[in-house]
Motif scaffolding. Structure first.
Motif, mmCIF file in Angstrom:
data_model
loop_
_atom_site.group_PDB
_atom_site.id
_atom_site.type_symbol
_atom_site.label_atom_id
_atom_site.label_comp_id
_atom_site.label_asym_id
_atom_site.label_seq_id
_atom_site.Cartn_x
_atom_site.Cartn_y
_atom_site.Cartn_z
ATOM 1 N N ARG A 47 19.725 31.486 56.115
ATOM 2 C CA ARG A 47 20.848 31.822 56.986
ATOM 3 C C ARG A 47 21.612 30.569 57.418
ATOM 4 N NH1 ARG A 47 18.767 34.183 61.990
ATOM 5 N NH2 ARG A 47 20.904 34.869 62.343
ATOM 6 N N ARG A 48 20.941 29.427 57.407
ATOM 7 C CA ARG A 48 21.552 28.180 57.861
ATOM 8 C C ARG A 48 22.068 27.301 56.729
ATOM 9 N NH1 ARG A 48 21.709 22.769 58.733
ATOM 10 N NH2 ARG A 48 20.947 22.839 56.590
ATOM 11 N N GLN A 52 27.100 28.921 51.736
ATOM 12 C CA GLN A 52 26.990 30.375 51.856
ATOM 13 C C GLN A 52 28.318 31.084 51.594
ATOM 14 O OE1 GLN A 52 25.010 31.699 55.499
ATOM 15 N NE2 GLN A 52 24.171 29.656 55.741
ATOM 16 N N THR A 56 32.057 27.262 54.556
ATOM 17 C CA THR A 56 30.972 26.327 54.824
ATOM 18 C C THR A 56 31.049 25.194 53.804
ATOM 19 O OG1 THR A 56 29.371 27.452 53.389
ATOM 20 C CG2 THR A 56 29.479 28.177 55.677
ATOM 21 N N ASP A 332 31.827 21.252 56.679
ATOM 22 C CA ASP A 332 32.199 22.552 57.234
ATOM 23 C C ASP A 332 33.509 22.438 58.004
ATOM 24 O OD1 ASP A 332 29.613 24.514 57.124
ATOM 25 O OD2 ASP A 332 28.995 22.435 57.294
ATOM 26 N N ARG A 338 27.253 28.766 60.975
ATOM 27 C CA ARG A 338 25.935 28.270 60.578
ATOM 28 C C ARG A 338 25.097 27.875 61.788
ATOM 29 N NH1 ARG A 338 26.432 23.508 56.950
ATOM 30 N NH2 ARG A 338 24.210 23.773 56.636
#
Length: 385
Positions: A47-48, A52, A56, A332, A338
Motif C-alpha cells: 500500500r505504501r 502505484q 506517485t 511524488d 502514500r
C-alpha cells in the motif's frame, strides 16, 4: 546519530537511507505466540510502495520484505523481529550536483551543518523512503492487536489536497472506499477532483500539500499518563515524525480556538454497563492526556513535496556561487496518498505500546496463541527429529 527508536515496550529501531543498500527495522517487545507471516507485512508495504499510480514516484521498488529473525513456524518467538527491504532501484548519481548546493527546503544543509557530512543520495536518512520500516513495524503491531481480546480498528484517508476538501465521511465509508482510488480519499467524488488538481500541478513541474484524517475505534479507556507520557503527546511525536508533517491535531484541533468552554465541554452520562462516559467526542477520545474509550480521531497535515523540477535558486557553499537548479528525478507530486498506510502504522504502534505498558496485553506472550511453545521441546524443530 540518535533518534532512530520509537516506543517503550513495543520498540522499533530503524536504519537505512534512500539510495543505500537496504532499509531495515528491528522490533523488540513483541509478545510470543503471535501468528505472523511475510504476507501480513507485505500487504501493508504494497500500500505504501512507489509506482502505484501516475500520481506517485515512478521509482521501481518492489519493497519485498524479508523477515530474518523473531518468527518460527509462523509464530513470533518473543525475541527481536528483524525485517529488511532491499533498495532495488537506487540512483544516487543524479544527486551529485547537490553535494554542496542544497536543494531548497530539504535537509541537505542542516544535515551537513550538524554532522559535517551526509549521505547525499536522495534525501539520505531524512527521505520518506525510511517510512517503509514504520509500515513494516505497524503491520506487526496490527497483528498483535487483532489477535488480542480487544476489538480495535484503525483507518485513515486523504481528506484534503490543496484547496479541495472532502466532506466528513463515516468509518464504514473509509473501510469501503479508501483503497478504491489512487488518491485514497474515501469520498469518491472528491477523490476525482483531487486527482485532477494533482495532475495539474504535476504538469507544471510543481507539487501540492494535503492532509490525512485518521480514526481509531475500540481504543480502551485509561491509556496514557499525565504530562510527557500522555496519549496525545506520544501520538503527536509519532505522527509529527512523518516526513513533511507540519501539523498534528486531534478532536476539534485548531477549531477549538473558536469554541467556548461551555460549548466544547462534554457532559457525562452512564453507559450500558453503568460506567461514566462523555456525551459527545469533541476531545477526540482523549481527556487529560488519557483515552476515554471513545474513538480517537484527528488529522495530520503534510506539506508539498520539496523535490520539484520547477527552476529554483540555491548557493554552492564550496565555490561560493549562486546557481539555478532543477531537481530532476522520480518524486511524488503529492504525499498524503502514500502517507495513509504510514499514519495507520504509527497509530497501531502507538496504541499497542500503551496497551503493553498498561497490562492490557501480556507483554511476554499472547494468551491462547502460544500453546505450541509451552515446553522447550518443539516437534517440528530439526534438532529434535
Amino acid at each position: 546519530m540518535n533518534g532512530n527508536e520509537f516506543g517503550r515496550l513495543f520498540r522499533m529501531t530503524t536504519y537505512g537511507e534512500s539510495h543505500g543498500d537496504a532499509m531495515g527495522v528491528t522490533i523488540s517487545g513483541c509478545p510470543a505466540g503471535v501468528e505472523l507471516s511475510v504476507e501480513d507485512v507485505q500487504a501493508e508495504l504494497d500500500r505504501r510502495k512507489p509506482g502505484q499510480s501516475m500520481i506517485t514516484t515512478s521509482r521501481g521498488e518492489p519493497d519485498a520484505v524479508v523477515v530474518n529473525s523473531g518468527v518460527q513456524d509462523g509464530y513470533t518467538t518473543g525475541t527481536p523481529i528483524g525485517m529488511v527491504v532491499q533498495n532495488k532501484d537506487a540512483r544516487s548519481g543524479k544527486y551529485e550536483p547537490y553535494v554542496t548546493a542544497p536543494r531548497p527546503s530539504h535537509g541537505d544543509f542542516t544535515y551537513s551543518a550538524k554532522f559535517g557530512t551526509r549521505n547525499w543520495g536522495g534525501g539520505g536518512r531524512s527521505s520518506a523512503r525510511e517510512t517503509v520500516n514504520w509500515v513494516a513495524a505497524g503491520a506487526v503491531a496490527k497483528q498483535v492487536i487483532e489477535q488480542s481480546d480487544h476489538d480495535i480498528e484503525i483507518k485513515a484517508h486523504v481528506n484534503q489536497i490543496g484547496d479541495v476538501e472532502a466532506p466528513e465521511v463515516s468509518f464504514d465509508e473509509m473501510r469501503e472506499h479508501t483503497e478504491e482510488n489512487d488518491v485514497r480519499c474515501a469520498h469518491p467524488e472528491t477523490a476525482a477532483e483531487m486527482q485532477e488538481l494533482i495532475e495539474e500541478y504535476q504538469k507544471e513541474g510543481d507539487s501540492i500539500g494535503g492532509s490525512i484524517y485518521f480514526e481509531a475505534q475500540g481504543v480502551p479507556r485509561g491509556l496514557g499518563a499525565p504530562r510527557f507520557d500522555s496519549f496525545s503527546a506520544r501520538l503527536g511525536q509519532a505522527l509529527m515524525s512523518v516526513p513533511a508533517a507540519t501539523a498534528f491535531e486531534f478532536g476539534l484541533g485548531r477549531e477549538a480556538r473558536e469554541w467556548t468552554g461551555h460549548d466544547r465541554n462534554e457532559n457525562w452520562e452512564f453507559d450500558e454497563e453503568g460506567d461514566p462516559r462523555p456525551v459527545g467526542n469533541n476531545h477526540g477520545g482523549i481527556q487529560g492526556g488519557i483515552t476515554t474509550g471513545e474513538p480517537v480521531y484527528g488529522e495530520l497535515t503534510l506539506h508539498a513535496p520539496t523535490s520539484i523540477p520547477k527552476k529554483q535558486r540555491t548557493v554552492d557553499w564550496e565555490t561560493g556561487e549562486e546557481k539555478e537548479i532543477q531537481v530532476v528525478g522520480r518524486h511524488d507530486p503529492v504525499l498524503p496518498p502514500r502517507g495513509v498506510p504510514v499514519v495507520e502504522a504509527m497509530l497501531y504502534v502507538t496504541v499497542l505500546d500503551f496497551m503493553l505498558l498498561g497490562g492490557r496485553i501480556n507483554p511476554d506472550r499472547l494468551d491462547g496463541r502460544a500453546g505450541e511453545y509451552d515446553t522447550p521441546y518443539h516437534p517440528s524443530s530439526p534438532d529434535n527429529e
